[in-house]
Design a protein around this motif. Structure first.
Motif, PDB file in Angstrom:
ATOM      1  N   ARG A  18     -49.131  -5.223  39.207  1.00 60.00           N
ATOM      2  CA  ARG A  18     -49.845  -4.376  40.175  1.00 60.00           C
ATOM      3  C   ARG A  18     -49.039  -3.097  40.378  1.00 60.00           C
ATOM      4  NH1 ARG A  18     -53.800  -4.927  43.833  1.00 60.00           N
ATOM      5  NH2 ARG A  18     -54.098  -7.068  43.156  1.00 60.00           N
ATOM      6  N   TYR A  19     -49.745  -2.005  40.623  1.00 62.65           N
ATOM      7  CA  TYR A  19     -49.083  -0.720  40.819  1.00 62.65           C
ATOM      8  C   TYR A  19     -49.622  -0.038  42.067  1.00 62.65           C
ATOM      9  CZ  TYR A  19     -46.641   3.579  39.542  1.00 62.65           C
ATOM     10  OH  TYR A  19     -45.791   4.655  39.515  1.00 62.65           O
ATOM     11  N   ILE A  20     -48.700   0.313  42.969  1.00 64.67           N
ATOM     12  CA  ILE A  20     -49.058   0.996  44.207  1.00 64.67           C
ATOM     13  C   ILE A  20     -48.553   2.431  44.103  1.00 64.67           C
ATOM     14  CG2 ILE A  20     -48.848   1.014  46.724  1.00 64.67           C
ATOM     15  CD1 ILE A  20     -48.166  -1.994  46.524  1.00 64.67           C
ATOM     16  N   SER A  21     -49.459   3.374  44.050  1.00 59.82           N
ATOM     17  CA  SER A  21     -49.100   4.776  43.854  1.00 59.82           C
ATOM     18  C   SER A  21     -49.153   5.535  45.178  1.00 59.82           C
ATOM     19  CB  SER A  21     -50.051   5.422  42.836  1.00 59.82           C
ATOM     20  OG  SER A  21     -51.389   5.298  43.257  1.00 59.82           O
ATOM     21  N   ASP A  22     -48.889   6.821  45.106  1.00 54.13           N
ATOM     22  CA  ASP A  22     -48.967   7.731  46.251  1.00 54.13           C
ATOM     23  C   ASP A  22     -48.036   7.314  47.385  1.00 54.13           C
ATOM     24  OD1 ASP A  22     -49.953  10.042  47.478  1.00 54.13           O
ATOM     25  OD2 ASP A  22     -51.470   8.931  48.591  1.00 54.13           O
ATOM     26  N   LEU A  23     -46.818   6.895  47.018  1.00 52.48           N
ATOM     27  CA  LEU A  23     -45.807   6.605  48.029  1.00 52.48           C
ATOM     28  C   LEU A  23     -45.015   7.883  48.323  1.00 52.48           C
ATOM     29  CD1 LEU A  23     -44.440   3.207  46.640  1.00 52.48           C
ATOM     30  CD2 LEU A  23     -46.390   3.605  48.164  1.00 52.48           C
TER      31      LEU A  23
ATOM     32  N   PHE B 137     -43.802   8.793  44.790  1.00 54.90           N
ATOM     33  CA  PHE B 137     -43.250   7.624  44.114  1.00 54.90           C
ATOM     34  C   PHE B 137     -44.371   6.608  43.855  1.00 54.90           C
ATOM     35  CE2 PHE B 137     -39.837   9.534  46.492  1.00 54.90           C
ATOM     36  CZ  PHE B 137     -38.739   9.464  45.651  1.00 54.90           C
ATOM     37  N   GLY B 138     -44.072   5.661  42.987  1.00 52.79           N
ATOM     38  CA  GLY B 138     -44.970   4.536  42.753  1.00 52.79           C
ATOM     39  C   GLY B 138     -44.164   3.259  42.644  1.00 52.79           C
ATOM     40  N   LEU B 139     -44.752   2.139  43.047  1.00 51.01           N
ATOM     41  CA  LEU B 139     -44.073   0.844  42.989  1.00 51.01           C
ATOM     42  C   LEU B 139     -44.842  -0.089  42.074  1.00 51.01           C
ATOM     43  CD1 LEU B 139     -41.933  -1.209  43.909  1.00 51.01           C
ATOM     44  CD2 LEU B 139     -43.447  -1.765  45.845  1.00 51.01           C
TER      45      LEU B 139
ATOM     46  N   LEU C 101     -39.355   0.940  41.119  1.00 48.71           N
ATOM     47  CA  LEU C 101     -39.691   2.157  41.842  1.00 48.71           C
ATOM     48  C   LEU C 101     -39.671   3.323  40.865  1.00 48.71           C
ATOM     49  CD1 LEU C 101     -40.201   3.601  44.608  1.00 48.71           C
ATOM     50  CD2 LEU C 101     -37.713   3.927  44.716  1.00 48.71           C
ATOM     51  N   ASP C 102     -40.805   4.032  40.749  1.00 46.67           N
ATOM     52  CA  ASP C 102     -40.921   5.177  39.849  1.00 46.67           C
ATOM     53  C   ASP C 102     -40.870   6.480  40.631  1.00 46.67           C
ATOM     54  OD1 ASP C 102     -41.250   3.767  37.435  1.00 46.67           O
ATOM     55  OD2 ASP C 102     -43.384   3.473  37.836  1.00 46.67           O
ATOM     56  N   TYR C 103     -40.110   7.409  40.127  1.00 48.85           N
ATOM     57  CA  TYR C 103     -40.147   8.783  40.628  1.00 48.85           C
ATOM     58  C   TYR C 103     -41.331   9.473  39.952  1.00 48.85           C
ATOM     59  CZ  TYR C 103     -38.709  13.717  41.023  1.00 48.85           C
ATOM     60  OH  TYR C 103     -38.663  15.070  41.253  1.00 48.85           O
ATOM     61  N   ASP C 104     -42.374   9.778  40.715  1.00 45.21           N
ATOM     62  CA  ASP C 104     -43.656  10.208  40.160  1.00 45.21           C
ATOM     63  C   ASP C 104     -43.812  11.729  40.221  1.00 45.21           C
ATOM     64  OD1 ASP C 104     -46.092   9.965  38.964  1.00 45.21           O
ATOM     65  OD2 ASP C 104     -47.169   9.374  40.768  1.00 45.21           O
ATOM     66  N   GLU C 105     -42.816  12.418  39.725  1.00 44.66           N
ATOM     67  CA  GLU C 105     -42.862  13.879  39.637  1.00 44.66           C
ATOM     68  C   GLU C 105     -42.464  14.284  38.224  1.00 44.66           C
ATOM     69  OE1 GLU C 105     -43.930  15.831  41.946  1.00 44.66           O
ATOM     70  OE2 GLU C 105     -43.822  14.643  43.799  1.00 44.66           O
TER      71      GLU C 105
END
Length: 810
Positions: free
Chosen positions: A129-134, A145-147, A160-164
């Motif tokens: 599962r992926y939770i975005s827009d953190l 970020f995304g988890l 934990l992803d750095y989403d930039e």
């Protein structure tokens, strides 16, 4: 009207004794099951659960909290769900960005916190599962970020992803902190890259991270993992510690067996905790077979284990039909299970946008052995017949993200010509179990309308649902806690079960679906089971409904009702009022049927043909207050917002006076759903018997009567035991079955169970005692039967597609 039936003759003799068998350890993980599910109905759920044989996770998506981690020891009895969930919430997982000596916590964005995250992959072996827009709490940099939360049977991870796209010039650090309950877990730091975690029930976990320059420490009850932001991600990787599990000592090689026979990439992915084997995609579209030689070599003196992911990204041919089969060196299907997950959606940028196709499994290779397998991928055809497949389909990068979207969606297909039947077990988007439904082998009959073309997508005539309960205020009472068991997913016959409970835990629910390999039209079986534990009250109950009140894409002008003896009643479809129009239509006979025909093509600007629908009650046992009850048909009209017209649904109900079920009551029935061409010249398949029939009777009730009357098989067993009639399943006796079948249409699936060796058995199937050679279905070699492994009995099951039409006689 009575019909004479001319029986064709069929014989199958399989005897392949004398061949060796692969190491039995290859099936050691066939018992594996992983589940990701919601404790409540989807629209009320802030939490989701992940449950496997070895661990249980409870995660609050709204608050971004891991509220429960429970280890499950192999010697323990199965827990009740309440024992796993626990009575109190822990707060185990926290994530931060450290900058200039300050720690900023990663939190949910208020604008999207109701979205529980994308269900990326799900199945027997692996959930993700992926939770975005953190974002970061107030005061922190304005980064996104995304988890990612992922789980195998015996491993799980938080990433934990750095989403930039761009990295800042300043030095920053990603941090994951874990606070494990001290009354349940003892934590020790093995070294700066690994933590040992011992549970109170003597299960040991290794905790590592995904990058070599990450560090792990344990101090004052807190496990801390740190990584420079330049890595762009940080993972907490849990793996159950068992000797020889995933030591990295197993050697893996892969080659394309089709010209030009290239070497394929295989590598260890630390984040996914598996060896990834790239698939070439080297095959003829729809009609070919991709063949990958995979060699597992264990040079050690001890058995070695490995999780394996077969992966194809970028261009994925014919992705709507995906059959992945592990065969031995000689091409015999082994029954080693593979989870199939895929995604063709790419509407917008997302980490998991499609197209991609993945197959998941786990292998155990004995000491000092080299094992060669073949991964066979087919799409359109398995042998000379269209392959049947059922797999999880990710909705990531499709449509808008809202509270109910992007959850578990499954797609089944005959061939690879678009979807045939899709399922949404939690009803997130459609609020219906059956969503898209599309006919097989139909093409446009209109000269100025291109679609549907041959071997391509066809119009949607969905949906449908099962056990729709309503309270006295008209509110629907949904099924919850749905878990999926993938029993067999391709290529002759699919079998997938969905198990859950009613809204207030009054009854256990189970729906088992089957789709079969055939060349005439779409036929699916649905086995519906409801076992009542306490009083279950309702104002209305639809045992089955086609389409559904929340998802309907087709409407018909006529309905007909009958049984194996012929037509009982044909009526015009009335849509002059909403709600029930015709009720209490009885279901006499051995094969009661309904025809929904003279369908209207409401989308004539896009599709030059349409389809009719019908259903047959194949088996019915309803016990209420200790008495046998017969179901009844009814028609229900509602206004479909999807096509902006009143549509009439076909329902199967209990008698009108029954408004409650009590402990001991049960519903157990099998329904066959048929999706049929409604124009005489739209069918382009190669089943001549069906083509000749449909050319005369396409838009009438006759096709449903034909299916009920002529496709009710009669089985006579000389050796073996009949376990199931629809679809047929027979238990072998001493690896042998001798049976005779009469009555049937198209290709009938027959599954033989209780086989002690996947290559060593003897099966004789005759039709009226006269033989036919099923090997004629073969194209590339040994590609006409299906093998599955039953982990409970530790035996194999084989499925054949048996031709029954007279025109199929060789």
């Amino acid at each position: 009207m009575k019909r004479n039936i001319y029986f064709t003759l069929l014989f199958l003799l399989l005897s392949i004794k004398g061949w060796g068998q692969l190491p039995l350890s290859l099936w050691d993980f066939a018992h594996t099951n992983t589940y990701m599910y919601f404790p409540e109905v989807l629209e009320k759920s802030e939490e989701f659960y992940i449950q496997t044989n070895h661990h249980f996770l409870r995660f609050n998506s709204s608050e971004l909290k891991l509220t429960r981690f429970r280890s499950i020891a192999s010697y323990e009895k199965l827990y009740q769900l309440s024992d796993l969930v626990g009575k109190e919430d822990d707060d185990i997982l926290s994530m931060y960005l450290e900058y200039n000596g300050e720690k900023y916590k990663v939190i949910r964005n208020e604008a999207s916190k109701d979205f529980i995250g994308d269900w990326v992959e799900g199945g027997k072996f692996y959930q993700r599962r992926y939770i975005s827009d953190l974002k970061l709490e107030d005061g922190g940099p304005l980064f996104k970020f995304g988890l990612e939360i992922a789980s195998w049977n015996d491993a799980f991870s938080f990433t934990l992803d750095y989403d930039e796209y761009l990295l800042p010039e300043d030095e920053m650090t990603l941090i994951i902190e874990l606070r494990l309950p001290e009354d349940q877990y003892e934590v020790n730091a093995d070294n700066s890259s690994q933590i040992k975690i011992q549970s109170d029930n003597h299960v040991t976990w290794d905790l590592t991270s995904n990058k070599e320059n990450n560090s792990i420490s344990y101090k004052k009850g807190v496990v801390s993992i740190t990584s420079p932001l330049s890595n762009k991600s940080i993972s907490a990787l849990f793996q159950r510690r068992i000797q020889n599990y995933y030591t990295g000592k197993l050697l893996v090689y892969a080659n394309d067996k089709n010209a030009p026979y290239q070497t394929l990439e295989s590598y260890r992915d630390p984040q996914r905790q598996a060896t990834v084997i790239s698939m070439s995609g080297n095959m003829e579209s729809k009609f070919g077979m991709e063949r990958t030689k995979v060699v597992f070599e264990n040079p050690t003196d001890e058995i070695q284990f490995e999780r394996v992911i077969f992966e194809k990204k970028g261009v994925v041919k014919d992705i709507t039909g995906a059959s992945l089969i592990l065969r031995d060196k000689q091409g015999f299907p082994t029954g080693i299970p593979i989870q199939i997950s895929k995604n063709w959606h790419n509407d917008y940028k997302h980490k998991f946008k499609g197209p991609w196709l993945r197959g998941f499994t786990i292998v155990a290779i004995p000491s000092n052995e080299k094992v060669e397998l073949e991964l066979s991928r087919v799409t359109g055809f398995w042998g000379t017949l269209p392959a049947a497949s059922h797999s999880q389909l990710s909705l990531t990068s499709w449509g808008k993200e809202n509270q109910a979207s992007h959850q578990l969606w499954e797609e089944s297909a005959i061939g690879a010509f678009g979807e045939n039947i899709c399922y949404e077990p939690y009803g997130g988007i459609a609020e219906s179990m059956i969503t898209d439904v599309r006919p097989l082998f139909v093409k446009s009959t209109q000269p100025n309308i291109k679609e549907p073309e041959e071997y391509n997508w066809t119009p949607n005539v969905g949906g449908g649902d099962f056990l729709r309960f309503y309270d006295d205020k008209g509110n629907r009472k949904n099924i919850k806690q749905v878990k999926v068991d993938y029993i067999r997913n391709c290529p002759n016959l699919t079998e997938v079960s969905y198990k859950g409970v009613t809204a207030n835990d009054e009854a256990d629910y189970k729906l088992t679906t089957h789709l079969m390999r055939t060349n005439d039209f779409v036929k699916a079986y649905y086995h519906i089971e409801l076992d009542v534990k306490s009083k279950l009250e309702f104002s209305r109950l639809a045992i089955a409904q086609f389409g559904s009140e929340t998802y309907a894409y087709s409407y018909e002008n006529k309905f007909a009702f009958g049984n194996e003896n012929g037509l009982l009643k044909e009526i015009e479809n009335r849509k002059d009022k909403l709600g029930y129009v015709v009720q209490e239509i009885n279901t006499p006979g051995a094969a009661p049927w309904v025809s929904m025909h003279d369908a209207v093509n409401y989308d004539l600007q896009n599709y030059g043909t349409w389809a009719n629908r019908g259903l047959i009650l194949r088996e019915t046992v309803i016990i209420i207050n200790g008495k046998v009850v017969k179901p009844q048909f009814s028609t229900f009209v509602h206004y479909s917002k999807r096509i902006q017209k009143p549509v009439t649904l076909m329902e199967l109900n209990l008698p009108l006076h029954i408004k409650e079920l009590n402990e001991g009551d049960r519903i157990d029935m099998t329904i066959e759903l048929c999706i049929l061409p409604n124009e005489s010249n739209s069918y382009y398949g190669d089943n001549e018997a069906f083509k000749n029939f449909i050319s005369e009777e396409a838009n009438t009730w006759e096709p449903m009567y034909r299916e009920a009357h002529k496709n009710t098989q009669l089985i006579f067993l000389k050796k073996g035991k009949l376990l199931r009639r629809n679809p047929i399943k027979v238990e072998a006796e001493n690896d042998e079955v001798i049976l005779d079948i009469t009555n049937g249409l198209g290709y009938v699936p027959i599954t033989i169970s209780n086989i002690s060796n996947y290559r060593d058995f003897n099966i004789v199937i005759t039709k009226n005692g006269t033989p036919v050679n099923l090997k004629e279905q073969e194209k590339f070699g040994n590609d006409y039967w299906q093998t599955d492994y039953n982990a409970e009995t530790k035996t194999w099951e084989v499925t054949y597609s048996v031709p029954m039409d007279e025109s199929l006689e060789p």
